[in-house]
Each structure stands twice: as C-alpha cells, then as structure tokens.
Design an enzyme around this catalytic site. Structure first.
Site, PDB file in Angstrom:
ATOM      1  N   GLU A 183      12.928  -3.849  -5.641  1.00  0.00           N
ATOM      2  CA  GLU A 183      11.870  -4.098  -6.609  1.00  0.00           C
ATOM      3  C   GLU A 183      12.416  -3.979  -8.022  1.00  0.00           C
ATOM      4  O   GLU A 183      12.185  -4.825  -8.870  1.00  0.00           O
ATOM      5  CB  GLU A 183      10.720  -3.101  -6.381  1.00  0.00           C
ATOM      6  N   GLY A 204       0.827  -1.210   0.000  1.00  0.00           N
ATOM      7  CA  GLY A 204       0.000   0.000   0.000  1.00  0.00           C
ATOM      8  C   GLY A 204       0.853   1.249   0.000  1.00  0.00           C
ATOM      9  O   GLY A 204       1.060   1.879   1.047  1.00  0.00           O
ATOM     10  N   ASN A 227       8.321   4.272 -16.983  1.00  0.00           N
ATOM     11  CA  ASN A 227       9.558   4.224 -17.768  1.00  0.00           C
ATOM     12  C   ASN A 227      10.125   5.617 -18.050  1.00  0.00           C
ATOM     13  O   ASN A 227      11.336   5.778 -18.192  1.00  0.00           O
ATOM     14  CB  ASN A 227       9.326   3.441 -19.058  1.00  0.00           C
TER      15      ASN A 227
HETATM   16  C1  LIG Z   1      -0.843  -3.077 -12.581  1.00  0.00           C
HETATM   17  C2  LIG Z   1      -0.343  -2.155 -11.528  1.00  0.00           C
HETATM   18  C3  LIG Z   1       0.027  -2.676 -10.294  1.00  0.00           C
HETATM   19  C4  LIG Z   1       0.439  -1.826  -9.276  1.00  0.00           C
HETATM   20  N1  LIG Z   1       0.702  -2.346  -8.039  1.00  0.00           N
HETATM   21  C5  LIG Z   1       0.928  -1.516  -6.985  1.00  0.00           C
HETATM   22  C6  LIG Z   1       1.001  -1.997  -5.659  1.00  0.00           C
HETATM   23  O1  LIG Z   1       0.869  -3.202  -5.412  1.00  0.00           O
HETATM   24  N2  LIG Z   1       1.162  -1.122  -4.662  1.00  0.00           N
HETATM   25  C7  LIG Z   1       1.308   0.206  -4.876  1.00  0.00           C
HETATM   26  O2  LIG Z   1       1.495   0.947  -3.923  1.00  0.00           O
HETATM   27  N3  LIG Z   1       1.249   0.724  -6.136  1.00  0.00           N
HETATM   28  C8  LIG Z   1       1.049  -0.114  -7.184  1.00  0.00           C
HETATM   29  N4  LIG Z   1       0.932   0.400  -8.465  1.00  0.00           N
HETATM   30  C9  LIG Z   1       0.971   1.847  -8.658  1.00  0.00           C
HETATM   31  C10 LIG Z   1       2.149   2.348  -9.463  1.00  0.00           C
HETATM   32  O3  LIG Z   1       3.285   2.360  -8.697  1.00  0.00           O
HETATM   33  C11 LIG Z   1       1.765   3.734 -10.001  1.00  0.00           C
HETATM   34  O4  LIG Z   1       0.758   3.535 -10.970  1.00  0.00           O
HETATM   35  C12 LIG Z   1       2.925   4.444 -10.624  1.00  0.00           C
HETATM   36  O5  LIG Z   1       3.812   4.861  -9.641  1.00  0.00           O
HETATM   37  C13 LIG Z   1       2.496   5.668 -11.452  1.00  0.00           C
HETATM   38  O6  LIG Z   1       1.664   6.506 -10.719  1.00  0.00           O
HETATM   39  P1  LIG Z   1       0.278   7.004 -11.315  1.00  0.00           P
HETATM   40  O7  LIG Z   1      -0.458   5.824 -11.757  1.00  0.00           O
HETATM   41  O8  LIG Z   1      -0.362   7.874 -10.321  1.00  0.00           O
HETATM   42  O9  LIG Z   1       0.661   7.841 -12.583  1.00  0.00           O
HETATM   43  P2  LIG Z   1       1.162   9.352 -12.627  1.00  0.00           P
HETATM   44  O10 LIG Z   1       2.183   9.574 -11.586  1.00  0.00           O
HETATM   45  O11 LIG Z   1      -0.007  10.229 -12.657  1.00  0.00           O
HETATM   46  O12 LIG Z   1       1.889   9.370 -14.021  1.00  0.00           O
HETATM   47  C14 LIG Z   1       1.188   9.179 -15.236  1.00  0.00           C
HETATM   48  C15 LIG Z   1       2.178   9.086 -16.353  1.00  0.00           C
HETATM   49  O13 LIG Z   1       2.872  10.301 -16.480  1.00  0.00           O
HETATM   50  C16 LIG Z   1       4.198  10.077 -16.896  1.00  0.00           C
HETATM   51  N5  LIG Z   1       5.130  10.677 -15.942  1.00  0.00           N
HETATM   52  C17 LIG Z   1       5.024  10.714 -14.592  1.00  0.00           C
HETATM   53  N6  LIG Z   1       6.056  11.359 -14.057  1.00  0.00           N
HETATM   54  C18 LIG Z   1       6.834  11.759 -15.057  1.00  0.00           C
HETATM   55  C19 LIG Z   1       8.058  12.506 -15.143  1.00  0.00           C
HETATM   56  N7  LIG Z   1       8.674  12.957 -14.064  1.00  0.00           N
HETATM   57  N8  LIG Z   1       8.587  12.741 -16.367  1.00  0.00           N
HETATM   58  C20 LIG Z   1       7.956  12.296 -17.472  1.00  0.00           C
HETATM   59  N9  LIG Z   1       6.813  11.614 -17.451  1.00  0.00           N
HETATM   60  C21 LIG Z   1       6.252  11.347 -16.257  1.00  0.00           C
HETATM   61  C22 LIG Z   1       4.344   8.584 -17.043  1.00  0.00           C
HETATM   62  O14 LIG Z   1       4.067   8.221 -18.371  1.00  0.00           O
HETATM   63  C23 LIG Z   1       3.251   8.052 -16.164  1.00  0.00           C
HETATM   64  O15 LIG Z   1       2.832   6.777 -16.567  1.00  0.00           O
HETATM   65  C24 LIG Z   1       0.532  -0.434  -9.504  1.00  0.00           C
HETATM   66  C25 LIG Z   1       0.181   0.077 -10.754  1.00  0.00           C
HETATM   67  C26 LIG Z   1      -0.270  -0.759 -11.758  1.00  0.00           C
HETATM   68  C27 LIG Z   1      -0.660  -0.147 -13.055  1.00  0.00           C
END
Ligand SMILES: Cc1cc2nc3c(=O)[nH]c(=O)nc-3n(C[C@H](O)[C@H](O)[C@H](O)COP(=O)(O)OP(=O)(O)OC[C@H]3O[C@@H](n4cnc5c(N)ncnc54)[C@H](O)[C@@H]3O)c2cc1C
Lengths: 402, 387
Positions: free
Chosen positions: A244, A127, A388
C-alpha cells in the site's frame, strides 16, 4: 548515472497514450478528472476495458495475468492513465488483496478470486480499522470463533473506503485473545451479502459518502475463506501494508496531474484583465511546488531503477514518499481551489457518486465541481495508510535507531 | 494606546460568549444543515435583539456607536460557535456601507431595517475576475429614462439566497471602473434577479446573483465614482478584519475541540496526548492563535489610524497571514482526530471548512499579499530611486 532518454520507454509511453485515446470513454475521463472519487461502475468498467488488453493488473506476475512490464513501464502507465483522467480502479482488489491471495492463498482461492479481480467483476473493500484500533491496528477486536467449517464473526469495522460498493470484504479478525496482540489475528475473505453484515455509510466533510462502518453480527465465514494459517494474519497484513505504501503512498502521478491542472486553469482564469498565472505571488508558489514534484518524481524513479539504497533513504523511503507526497498533494489541491476563485468556496454535490445529478448544471465554470471535494479529501491522505506522524516515527527509527 | 478591553467591551465580549455558548450547539447546526437552512431568521432576529447589528454604526445614523473592535469580539465568538448566520457579511458589511452613504433617504431607512433585523441585507461586490479587486467587474448599469437597467453576474454573495435587499456594484455603461463604479440598493424581488448555486462548502450561505436586465428606479443609485470606491473600500476593509476575527474564533474552536480529544483517545495503550509530536503540534497551534489575534489587532490599529492606502495594505496583510495560519491550524485539528476528523459527525472539520471559505471572501492570498507588497515597496520608493 546518465540521463539519456530511453527510447523503449518512450515508445511504450506512446503506445499507452494511443490506447487511452482510443479506449478511454470521454465521459468517464471527465469524471476521472473532476476531483470526485471514482465510483463502482466506472472503476469496474475501466478495469474490464484494461483486462481486454491484458493491462488490468500491471504489477501481478504473468501467471495471474500480469503484462510482464518493467517497474518503469508500470510507472509510465500509471502516470499516463492519471493524466488522461482514467478512473481509479478497485485498489482494494488489484493492489491490496490480490497480491495477498496470489502470494499466500490456496490454489482454490487463487482460482476462485483472482479472475474476478483481474477482469473487473468484483469490487473488494478493506476492513482493517476499527473504532478503537486505528494507528494501533493490531489492537483490533472483531472476533472470529470456530464453529465446524465456519468462523462466526462479530464486531465492527470503520473507515471502509467505498464500503457501500463492496461485493467482497477482506478483513482482519481476532482468533486468539490469549497471546500477544499481533499473534492472534487472522485474515478472512467475506462475501458482503452474507447475512449479519450491515454497511452504514459515513458522511465525510466534502459531503460524500464514500466511507462506511461495517457491522458484523454472527456472520458465518467458511474456514476455506481464510488466507493462509490461523493466527498468521499479521504477517500477510505487513506484506499488504508495505505494498500500500510503496505503490500508492506518494501518488506522484496525482501530483503531476494537479500541476498540469493548475497551470491549465490558471492560464484560462482572469484576475482583472490578465491571466491568473501572471500574478507573481501565484506563479512563484506554483514554481516552488513544481520543483518539489520533480524531486519526488525523481525519488520514485530512483527506487524503481535500483531499489533501496542508503542514498535514497533505504527502507524508510516508502514512509518518506508517503509523508512528503501527501503533504505536497494537500498544498497543490489548496492551490487548485484558489484557481477557482470565488467558486472555490462553493459546495457542489458529488456527481460521480450521485449519477442522477450528472445532467444538472451548476454555478461557476464547468471544472469547479470536484476541486473542493478533492482538497477536503486530501486532508485524509495524511491520516490513512498510516498517519504521517507514524511515518515520521518509522523514518526516525529506521535511519537513526531512535 | 490601550491594549486592554474597556469595561464596556468586556461586557460585550462576555455577553457574546454567554449567548453563543447557550444558543449554538453542534446538534442544532447539523439539523439546520440537513434541512438546507443557511440563515435561521429567528436566530438572526436574536442577534438583532442583542443590538449587535448597530454596533460600529454611528448614533447619528441610528446605530449604537462603538467601533470595529466590538464587531471583532462578537465575530470571534460566532466563529468559535460555528454559527451559520453571516454576521460579518450581512450585518457588519452592509451596515458600514449604508452608514457611509450620506443624505440618502433610502439608505437611512435601510440601515434602520438592518439594525432591527427587519430586513436582511446582502452585499454583491465580487465577480469571477475580481479576485479581491472590487473595481474588476463586468456588471453594467445602463441609464434609462426611468432609472437604470442592471445586467451581470455577482459571485460569492453571502446571504444572496435569503436577502430582502441587496447592495450591488456595477460599472456605468461605457465608463471604466473607478469613475464609473456605481453602488445600488436593490430589492431582492426585482424582476430579472435570480440566484444560481446552492451554498458554500462550510454550509453557510453563498450564491451567485444573476441580473438580467433588472429595471431599477433612479434613486436605487446610492453613490458612484471615487466616492463609491472610497466608501466601499473602507467598508470592505472593516469587514475583512471582522472576518479575520471569525477565523481567530475558528482556530480557537479547533484547538478547544482537539486538546481534550487527544487527552482522551488512546492508541498503543497510551493517550495520543502522550506523544511529543502531538504536544508540539498543539503548542504550535496555540502559538498561531496568539499571533492571529495580534494580527487582527494590528489591522484594527490601521483601521483606526492609517490613511486609506496603508489601512487597506495592513488589512490585506492581516487577511493573508490569518488565513494561511488558520488553514494550517484548523487542518491540524482534523489530523489529530484521525479518521473522525474528516467526518461530518465531528465538529472539528467545520472549522477548517470555515477557513477555506474565509480565504475566498474578499480575495485570496495572492491578492492580499500583492496589495501589501505594493504598499511596502511604495514606502521604500525614495531609497530605491537613490540607487
Ligand atoms: C479517507 C479514509 C479512508 C480510509 N480507508 C480505509 C479502508 O478502506 N480500510 C481500513 O481498514 N481503514 C481505512 N482508513 C482508516 C485509516 O487507516 C485510519 O484512519 C488510520 O490508521 C488512523 O487511525 P485513526 O483514524 O483511528 O486515528 P488514531 O489512531 O486515533 O490517530 C489520530 C491521530 O493521532 C496521531 N497519531 C497516532 N499515532 C501516533 C503516534 N504514534 N505518534 C504521533 N502521532 C500519532 C496522528 O496524527 C493521527 O492522525 C481510512 C481512513 C480515512 C480517513
């Protein structure tokens, strides 16, 4: 540098293969190979089988039950398990929170939690992320306020993988709002059955419900379940996130399994009267991917053999492998779906998740269910574990100081 | 040559834009999906009322004239609106096939029923070994004293779960494909005809049709041999281009869902749109959209002017290109949404899934590219022999 095969490694590989042949139940392996994610029962049952052999926590220190393998042996083990279709074990426990507990936990916490993880009795879920704290994880807001020997936790997590299977939840909470955001975070361990916790599954694109939102409404967590010091949670988190990326980032064994599967199935599948693999454009694309998988595999081997150096990307290599490995996995699963031809477009319910559907038969070849789910699921691999784009930021910063 | 839309085409486009914007909401779509509805017949009838099913069909067989150009304008709007209704596969494609079957009473009645929306038609031409090559089939038709017996399995039959009538290809027993290729018009209620499968990954309609000794009357055969092949190839080519236009709509939809999202979403105290990496990504997506639409026009041009082999090759080239870049562009819509992108609750992921289905229909990339390559090399024949 020399490339003489190492006979000890080869013997170890044979030993792992023999073990898998004898101990991995075939129905479990079929589910593991299907492409649908492993569910709780398989993950824990397999973990128990491994524990009996002393192989369940490959990279843990010996005093907590690790098998004293070399890094190379661990890699061989992972690869053989993957190729054989073994279920994915509970990474949240074994790979993420376990090492945090044995590195930073109290003696009581070690005694209480590590055996359950090692022996496959408890399922742990992570979490960390919140609706508005994703890439910027340190912006998290779920709060924990001291009340005697407890914290009272309020807030919400999202994207908790396998949330509905969780027995225990490790989570990051804000314990100080007055300081720099990284300096006010603590790391808690929570029994998910505690009153005030609600798990709401999220439906993802491939149709399954492996993700969840978790809501915390005045949830009491004993202070004794905090890892290390209050407000030092970010340090433990950095340690965990490094693990990780380093251990799960590239998923080279998965890449090899995709290649193996594509070759096998495209030899069986017919395009008109000839095997699909004989189609020149198909075969050429597959060859290109195989060449890249070999390069990724060698990169992992180099890190395993002699750690980080400036010829393998140094400290940036984790990010390099994570970005390139996940992107290759996306291309490979795309090709895997192509192999299924028309059936690659069909929707198949997740039979790992819905045990009641397991005896049902579906249109198309036996292998078709799960391929599309895996492709769609792989879209997330370039998002989770640090998007990425963020990995590329890290590479640019580490290598060039940008 | 005139690359601008005509006045009439503009009107069709505007009416399609208006209609889809008003009728199709993501909420309604989610409801249909949850209820397991693949084709909503009342929506289908509305498309019929707009006259969209007769467009591209000559007046002398009951259509409203026009060409595939107009079909692509409509399909683009439907693709962007994430309509579940299979306009391309169940209206454009069967109408093309039926309109080309000359002097056949059943076909003429059928086309009237199709255009009015009275009956829904599916086209069953693909099988596991076809992979785009419609002559690679195993379904067989055997002559009987009363007519035909049909046995075999068709795959990826869009509309197969709800159709009233099905156009089916088969091989005459004992004959090889081009000569033995037969095209039947079959009532979906025929004994021995069953469906297998649920629906497609993007929640649109698509199933297997299984024919087990289906008895058909003699006049169920619409055409056969080289005629059938030529007519089907022309219809599939036209439908393929219309499908590519749907893909263009999906790419545009993904872009329009993503741009405002990253302008709004904040991380690290700034909007995602302030990251140059993402600005460039969206710029690339926009470039792909422009090129995809142009690729559709290249294929439309070939439909209008080229001889069959070149026409099919150019259509294949368009399909290979548009699906490749379309899968990429729509996948980036997901990527930029982060975790929200991979959920059913956000609409962006549906565009990607649509592209995955479009990729499968009419044969995938390896088939399309090889068809194009064969033609390209055939153009060089003289030079190659000279060496
Ligand atoms: C299938 C799946 C499993 C997961 N499992 C877990 C879990 O078990 N526990 C947990 O805590 N979290 C989990 N996550 C969460 C995951 O760590 C987050 O989705 C991730 O950190 C991205 O955060 P966000 O989804 O809020 O996207 P955002 O932070 O809103 O970002 C959206 C997009 O913006 C772009 N972006 C963001 N920052 C930058 C930057 N600095 N420069 C350029 N581009 C950028 C990227 O393309 C990114 O995908 C999971 C996510 C998925 C999809």
């Amino acid at each position: 540098m020399n490339f003489e095969p190492d006979s000890a490694d080869q013997r170890f590989r044979e030993e792992v293969r023999a073990f898998l042949k004898a101990e991995l139940p075939s129905d479990m392996a079929a589910r593991g190979r299907s492409g649908f994610l492993s569910e709780r029962d398989d993950a824990l049952a397999w973990q128990k089988i491994l524990a009996k052999k002393g192989w369940s926590v490959a990279h843990w220190p010996v005093e907590y039950g690790g098998p004293r393998w070399t890094a190379r042996q661990r890699y061989i083990f992972d690869e053989e398990c993957y190729l054989a279709g073994a279920p994915v074990t509970n990474i949240g426990g074994i790979g993420l929170v376990g090492p945090v507990i044995y590195t930073f936990g109290s003696p009581e916490q070690k005694e209480r939690f590590l055996p359950g993880i090692r022996d496959g009795n408890t399922f742990w879920v992570q979490g960390f992320s919140e609706p508005s704290a994703g890439s910027d994880l340190a912006a998290l807001r779920t709060s924990a306020v001291r009340d005697g020997d407890d914290y009272i936790v309020n807030g919400q997590k999202i994207w908790t993988s396998h949330g509905k299977f969780g027995d225990w939840n490790f989570l990051l909470v804000r314990t100080d709002t007055t300081v720099k955001k990284q300096a006010g975070i603590s790391f808690l361990l929570l029994d998910i059955k505690t009153p005030g916790v609600t798990v709401r599954p999220i439906q993802s694109l491939e149709g399954s419900h492996h993700l969840a939102e978790v809501f915390y409404d005045n949830v009491r967590v004993p202070v004794a379940n905090r890892i290390g010091e209050e407000n030092k949670g970010w340090d433990y988190t950095k340690f965990l996130l490094f693990n990780e990326r380093a251990f799960y980032g590239a998923e080279a064994p998965a890449l090899k399994r995709y290649l193996q599967k594509i070759k096998h199935l495209s030899s069986l599948e017919r395009a008109g009267s000839e095997p699909l693999i004989r189609r020149p454009t198909f075969a050429t694309r597959l060859a290109e991917m195989e060449i890249e998988v070999a390069a990724i595999d060698m990169t992992v081997s180099r890190v395993i053999a002699h750690g980080l150096d400036d010829r393998n990307g140094g400290a940036a290599v984790g990010s390099i492998l994570k970005a390139r490995g996940t992107e290759l996995a996306q291309r490979l699963t795309d090709m895997l779906v192509e192999v299924a031809g028309d059936y690659g477009a069909y929707y198949y319910p997740d039979t790992n998740d819905e045990a009641s559907l397991r005896n049902q038969s579906f249109a198309g070849p036996e292998y078709a269910p799960g391929l599309m789910a895996e492709l769609v699921y792989r879209r997330a691999a370039s998002i989770y574990g640090g998007a990425n784009e963020v990995q590329r930021n890290i590479v640019a910063k580490m290598l060039f100081g940008f | 040559m005139e690359l601008q839309l005509s006045g009439e085409q503009k009107l069709i486009l505007e009416s399609a834009q208006r209609f889809t914007a008003e009728e199709y909401t993501f909420e309604k779509r989610r409801q249909s999906v949850a209820q397991g509805v693949t084709v909503n017949r009342s929506n289908w009838n509305k498309l019929a009322e707009l006259g969209w099913f007769g467009i591209g069909v000559p007046e002398e067989v009951g259509g409203f004239n026009g060409s595939t150009i107009e079909n692509t304008l409509i399909a683009e709007c439907l693709g962007k609106a994430q309509a579940l209704e299979p306009y391309t596969m169940c209206a454009v494609l069967p109408a093309r096939i039926l309109a080309a079957v000359l002097d056949n009473e059943a076909a003429q009645q059928a086309i009237a029923d199709l255009i009015s929306g009275e009956k829904l038609f599916a086209a069953a031409f693909s099988e596991p070994i076809s992979r785009g090559d419609m002559t690679a089939i195993k379904t067989t038709a055997s002559r009987t004293t009363e007519g035909w017996t049909l046995s075999g399995r068709k795959t990826l039959v869009v509309g197969g779960d709800v159709a009233d009538m099905v156009l089916v290809t088969a091989k005459a027993a004992g004959a090889a494909a081009p000569e033995g290729l037969c095209l039947f018009l079959v009532d979906a209620k025929t004994a021995g005809l069953t469906t297998d499968g649920d629906r497609l990954v993007d929640w649109t309609s698509g199933v297997d049709l299984v024919f087990e000794g289906c008895k058909l009357p003699a006049d169920a055969l619409l055409t056969s041999g080289e005629d059938a092949l030529a007519l089907l190839q022309a219809a599939l080519d036209a439908a393929s281009v219309v499908l590519c236009a749907e893909a263009v709509g999906a790419i545009e939809g993904a872009i329009e869902a993503t741009a405002p999202y990253i302008k709004e979403r904040k991380q690290y105290g700034v909007t995602l749109s302030s990251f140059q990496a993402l600005q460039h990504r969206m710029a690339d997506m926009a470039m792909e959209l422009v090129l995809a639409r142009s690729a559709v026009m290249v294929a439309l041009q070939a439909l209008a002017n080229a001889e069959p082999i070149e026409r099919s090759a150019k259509v294949a080239g368009c399909k290979a290109f548009v699906t490749r870049i379309g899968k990429w562009a729509t996948s980036q819509g997901i990527q930029l949404h982060g975790g929200y992108g991979v959920t059913e609750e956000y609409r962006v992921g549906q565009f990607y899934k649509r592209l995955l289905v479009i990729d499968a229909l009419f044969g995938r990339q390896e088939f399309q590219l090889e068809r194009y390559t064969d033609w390209m090399l055939s153009q060089l024949e003289g030079r190659l022999h000279g060496n």
